[in-house]
Design an enzyme around this catalytic site. Sequence first.
Site, PDB file in Angstrom:
ATOM      1  N   THR A 276      -3.912   5.303   3.589  1.00 20.74           N
ATOM      2  CA  THR A 276      -2.580   5.773   3.195  1.00 20.74           C
ATOM      3  C   THR A 276      -2.625   6.583   1.904  1.00 20.74           C
ATOM      4  O   THR A 276      -1.874   7.543   1.738  1.00 20.74           O
ATOM      5  CB  THR A 276      -1.621   4.569   3.043  1.00 20.74           C
ATOM      6  OG1 THR A 276      -1.669   3.803   4.246  1.00 20.74           O
ATOM      7  CG2 THR A 276      -0.199   5.020   2.806  1.00 20.74           C
TER       8      THR A 276
ATOM      9  N   LYS B  48       0.829  -1.221   0.000  1.00 19.40           N
ATOM     10  CA  LYS B  48       0.000   0.000   0.000  1.00 19.40           C
ATOM     11  C   LYS B  48       0.856   1.260   0.000  1.00 19.40           C
ATOM     12  O   LYS B  48       0.438   2.294  -0.524  1.00 19.40           O
ATOM     13  CB  LYS B  48      -0.981  -0.010   1.171  1.00 19.40           C
ATOM     14  CG  LYS B  48      -0.336  -0.101   2.552  1.00 19.40           C
ATOM     15  CD  LYS B  48      -0.187   1.224   3.260  1.00 19.40           C
ATOM     16  CE  LYS B  48       0.658   1.068   4.502  1.00 19.40           C
ATOM     17  NZ  LYS B  48       0.741   2.234   5.338  1.00 19.40           N
TER      18      LYS B  48
END
Length: 332
Positions: free
Chosen positions: A249, A192
């Site tokens: 994120t 991620k």
Amino acid sequence: MSGHAVVLGAGSWGTAFAKVLADAGRDVTIWARRESVVNTIRETGRNSEYLPELRLPHRVTATGDASAAIAGADLVVLAVPSQTLRGNLADWAAFIDRDATLVSLMKGIELGTTKRMSQVIVETAGVAEDRVAVVSGPNLAAEIAAEQPAATVVACTDMDRATLVQASVSTPYFRPYTNDDVIGCELGGAVKNVIALAYGMATAMGLGDNTKATLITRGLAETARLGVALGADPLTFAGLAGMGDLVATCSSPLSRNRTFGEHLGRGETLEQAQTATRQTAEGVKSCLAIRDLSRMHGVEMPITEQVELVCHEGANPRLAMAALMSRKPRPE
């Protein structure tokens, strides 16, 4: 929850996690490399370097002496940069109690070895894999420090140990779930960061929500492809350690990787982005290891490939985006 915990690393997440442990009922010692950080935490209850707004609970103290911090701790929390773990842990392993649980907060893949952090811990500390738990999820440190509600995943191959760690970090604002898929949770946390770099680039280029939603969705698809090849449960990537962490994120300005990507998307070099953000984002280093891992397993990861080209081979982010869009059409 009684017992002593040590957090090795005094960055944003390590500091916020120390607060969580203390709020859940533990005495906590933070180990910091720099004496100035140790002194400020001890004297003012604050880590002015990383989370200056946070007043740490009275159960949290700090030291620069790793052996004293680790001795007698039943929870040893590792919160150092991924690429420094092996060297640090080699120095610390002798002090860790035989029955202690090692908890990894790190989200990266080791350069050169392509090993996940739990694998590096097992190898370097000489412990069984069922003594290592991994914490992963949408856990932006500043929000947790401010006691904004968040959930996370505690993954361990030993579910009793996962449940023990779960109880050690359960607070009114922090809700942990257990999982036995360590591979999936670690991979979701590492990849991620790379996708968030691409998201940041797209944001800086002024691209819209369709583009950004595409990056998140296709980013998750390539993460899951690699995960399945490594033996992860594909359902993990639909959960907190997969989709949850990826969305947080990518979408948050608090995210180091997204912010770093924005600098690259504005045409800055890697060195300029590092100077502007005062640190290297985890995904910048991990994208090399993740690319190597994907090639070893014959898994296509086009977003990761393009991020690596931009970060390490000076490719133009606009050309990287064009390359993603010009790939051969295929079924979803």
